[in-house]
Scaffold this active site. Structure first.
Site, PDB file in Angstrom:
ATOM      1  CG  ASP A 239      -1.820   1.197   1.316  1.00  0.00           C
ATOM      2  OD1 ASP A 239      -2.976   1.076   0.878  1.00  0.00           O
ATOM      3  OD2 ASP A 239      -1.372   2.257   1.809  1.00  0.00           O
TER       4      ASP A 239
ATOM      5  CE1 TYR B  73       0.241   7.635   3.092  1.00  0.00           C
ATOM      6  CE2 TYR B  73       0.763   5.492   2.144  1.00  0.00           C
ATOM      7  CZ  TYR B  73      -0.069   6.298   2.894  1.00  0.00           C
ATOM      8  OH  TYR B  73      -1.223   5.782   3.447  1.00  0.00           O
TER       9      TYR B  73
ATOM     10  CE  LYS C 168      -3.969   4.677   0.849  1.00  0.00           C
ATOM     11  NZ  LYS C 168      -2.561   4.249   0.769  1.00  0.00           N
TER      12      LYS C 168
ATOM     13  CG  HIS D 205      -4.967   9.492   0.676  1.00  0.00           C
ATOM     14  ND1 HIS D 205      -3.609   9.578   0.480  1.00  0.00           N
ATOM     15  CD2 HIS D 205      -5.115   8.943   1.908  1.00  0.00           C
ATOM     16  CE1 HIS D 205      -2.978   9.108   1.541  1.00  0.00           C
ATOM     17  NE2 HIS D 205      -3.864   8.721   2.423  1.00  0.00           N
TER      18      HIS D 205
END
Length: 362
Positions: A43, A48, A77, A108
């Site tokens: 994931d 990120y 996402k 997200h």
């Protein structure tokens, strides 16, 4: 069975590997180690800042014959400021990862930001429009399944009622014994939506792991309390995506299928629930319809003031969405600000500081 069947027809592993707050070469090595250890679900997210590192790990694993691309379930996402350019954002994620398709692509957070801003909500963007753009990704063959993250029941019900199929296959939420969200998980199950638990170990909260029930159950099965916490979520039909940088720990996190929890043990873990969802800033500005007004609603109003005072002045100077950029690159645009821009930003920060002092003196 080590996977759940999604409404899209795809199968999603019950245990995946989370990558938030991992970056660069360290992220690459950790993800590669996790794949070698047996993880087949990874994931990531644009937010990120590690899609490229995850992609490098995937390519190294497939080149070494550890697995094939078709053996892996990759999730990314849609970032908050990409709600108006869903297809382009998805293609950028694919390019960063170096793959031809995603197994799962999630919205997200349910509150869009204006492009190039942080916390500056785009209130004119309707969630149904974003979801229709997500649905088209499946038609284009860019993703196998689409879903959402951090959505409450009311938002999900609206997407289901107004947008038609394909419906959200997954809803990724903060789920652990301290914050079980039983009503929302039940709603998702009734609508054939699989829940995925981010932060399934509650960041190793002392409040959670001090619970005597966990120690007793772990001792009875000869496993760790961590494994009991993860197994409890999996046993109620929830995917878990724990993150670990310790090879011994992430191997243990994957080893959940040699023991079963009885209904009595499941009930003991359910009794730990405190409704203690960690309050992220996104939650504070109303992503969940059950967000309490005090203090989170008031804090949300303060964040809106902060957005107006600061990000309106310098909307793209501090790109908090890309942690891979150096501090020098982040701060360089500040040199181009006028004196008045600096004064406005300082006034905005002072206003937020004053509001914060007022809030915590209540």
């Amino acid at each position: 069975m080590s996977s759940f069947l999604l409404s899209s027809g795809a199968r999603m592993p019950k245990v995946g590997f989370g990558t938030s707050r991992l970056a660069g070469a360290r992220c690459e090595e950790i993800v590669l180690g996790a794949i070698r250890a047996g993880y087949r679900s990874v994931d990531t997210a644009k937010l990120y800042g590690n899609e490229a590192a995850v992609g490098r790990a995937v390519r190294r694993a497939t080149a070494a014959g550890v697995c094939k691309r078709s053996d892996l379930f990759l999730t990314s996402k849609l970032c908050n400021d990409d709600h108006r350019c869903v297809e382009a954002a998805c293609r950028r994620s694919l390019a960063a990862l170096g793959v031809g398709y995603l197994d799962l692509y999630l919205v997200h957070w349910p509150i869009p930001w204006r492009k190039g801003t942080v916390f500056c909500a785009d209130w004119t963007r309707d969630q149904c429009d974003t979801w229709r753009d997500m649905q088209r990704l499946v038609e284009l063959g860019l993703v196998k399944s689409v879903g959402v993250s951090n959505f409450g029941a009311k938002l999900l019900a609206r997407l289901i009622a107004e947008c038609g199929a394909p419906y959200p296959a997954v809803n990724q939420l903060q789920l652990h014994p301290l914050s079980q969200e039983q009503a929302l998980v039940r709603f998702c199950a009734e609508h054939d939506i699989i829940c995925t638990a981010w932060s399934p170990l509650a960041k190793h909260s002392k409040m959670l792991f001090a619970a005597p029930a966990l120690s007793a159950i772990a001792k009875a099965h000869g496993v760790s309390p961590t494994q009991v916490v993860l197994k409890w979520n999996v046993s109620r039909g929830v995917v878990v995506i724990p993150k670990s940088t310790n090879p011994a720990h992430y191997r243990d996190n994957l080893d959940l299928f040699r023991f079963e929890l009885s209904e009595e043990e499941m009930a003991l873990v359910r009794a730990i629930d405190r409704g203690a969802r960690g309050r992220q800033p996104f939650d504070a500005v109303g992503c969940f319809e059950d967000t309490a007004f005090m203090p989170w609603g008031l804090l949300g109003q303060m964040l809106k003031v902060f957005a107006w005072c600061v990000w309106q002045v310098i909307p793209s100077c501090l790109d908090l969405r890309n942690p891979q950029r150096s501090a020098t690159e982040l701060l360089r645009p500040l040199h181009e600000l006028s004196v008045m821009d600096g004064v406005r930003a300082a006034l905005g920060l002072a206003l937020v500081a004053w509001g914060g002092s007022r809030l915590f003196s209540l």
